[in-house]
Design an enzyme around this catalytic site. Sequence first.
Site, PDB file in Angstrom:
ATOM      1  N   CYS A  20      -8.194   8.683  -9.230  1.00 10.73           N
ATOM      2  CA  CYS A  20      -7.772   9.040  -7.866  1.00 10.73           C
ATOM      3  C   CYS A  20      -6.396   8.491  -7.509  1.00 10.73           C
ATOM      4  O   CYS A  20      -5.645   9.107  -6.780  1.00 10.73           O
ATOM      5  CB  CYS A  20      -8.760   8.502  -6.838  1.00 10.73           C
ATOM      6  SG  CYS A  20     -10.237   9.466  -6.713  1.00 10.73           S
ATOM      7  N   CYS A  76       1.022  -2.458 -12.858  1.00 10.76           N
ATOM      8  CA  CYS A  76       0.552  -1.214 -12.233  1.00 10.76           C
ATOM      9  C   CYS A  76      -0.454  -1.617 -11.147  1.00 10.76           C
ATOM     10  O   CYS A  76      -0.393  -2.740 -10.646  1.00 10.76           O
ATOM     11  CB  CYS A  76      -0.067  -0.263 -13.248  1.00 10.76           C
ATOM     12  SG  CYS A  76      -1.638  -0.818 -13.910  1.00 10.76           S
TER      13      CYS A  76
END
Lengths: 354, 84
Positions: free
Chosen positions: A180, A317
């Site tokens: 997502c 990240c």
Amino acid sequence: MSRYIRQTQLKDFGPVGQKKLSQSKVLVVGLGGLGLPVLQYLNAMGVGTLGLMDQDLIELHNLQRQVLYSEQDIGRLKLEVVHEKLSTQNSQTHFNLHDSFLTKDNALEIIKDYDLVVDATDNFPTRYLINDACVLLKKPFVYGALHSFEGHVSVFNYQNGPTYRCLYPNMPSAEEVPNCNENGVLGVIPGIIGTFQALEAIKVLTGIGEVLSGKLLLFDGLSQRSTQIGFKLNPKNLELKKLQDFYEPLDCDVVPAITAEDFQSLLDSKTDITLIDVRTEEEFTERNLKKAINVPLDCLELASNHITSDDTIYVICQSGKRSEIAVKKLQDQYPNKQFINILGGMNKIASLCP
Amino acid sequence: MTILLFGITKDIVGAPTLSIPTASVTGKKIPKTVKELKEFLGNTYPELNKLSSLAVAVNNSYAEDDQVINSYDEIALIPPVSGG
């Protein structure tokens, strides 16, 4: 028991169904878009014991789909907030709080105490881990997963029925299928799919209706079309003897890494650090570390402009997974430099300095 | 032959469905099994070859690679999805 009268008056559910719910124990793994509607309904309907499991903090970009959370909850632990809100929703429910992620070391110990598991996670390693642990412990689990405007639902390992591996024998690599964070999801879709999961959970627990076992429900929100795909058990998938040694696809290649805590103190003490953030532009714009340069994972070749004279280059990240891939790729490409992954990524950094 | 696309395959192809010509007017070999269909699609959309676990359904049932397919079958490509 007037509280549940609207469902106990149903002939096929009745006081018997209610009693079964009140004696049931359900573990919901993941307190995000799917997990919240599952929990709100199971809690409202009177499931006796609910296990809550998540370690994330609530962030602004969660609010478009995780509708139990409010703006003032941002920065707080999902586990705490869900517990607070659900306790006021139904004071009779017993809650078990699992302040961890599901790992191969804790999965069997935690799941063994429940009748049913709801997979409301957002990543393949945990989905495969839930599958394997449930197969080993002979527990059914309700599966739900999302992609953009689409959702998938099924009940696996129900009365020796087909498992997740009967549909998808091998775990996809992290690069194959986006999650997502990278791909996006329309806010209302997890509400629909999570509610379907709650319905399947109720059916499994009470024995009413036809459980979605051996069938994969595909829901496309754009066309409002639902399709069911039938699939069969591959008996080999029930013969599992133990969990895999690794569930992270890259676990076998150890990538140089630093903990978020150590990296944070490095950031505080050192002024010249090369830090590459491999999240998407949107994620980067929303929140980033001051010294970070954004080079999204899918255009990593652009990193060449930012390989400085520094010998050591840090890569970050959201959770530490994409950066791990990036470190591997960059290290191959620039063997003279040292690339280091930041474990836990922005999630972990955010929890250090809210 | 109509193919319904789900998950990432929809994004790779850029449409929710895909039509494969059944007559051999294109000069290309027409796929006769699920395996041949995967190869056929992989040639046109190389990104599909990257998917290690791609489920294929024929007439709403999960199909193995050796299953024979016909022009009137309804086929779906169903990759795993992970979002939550």
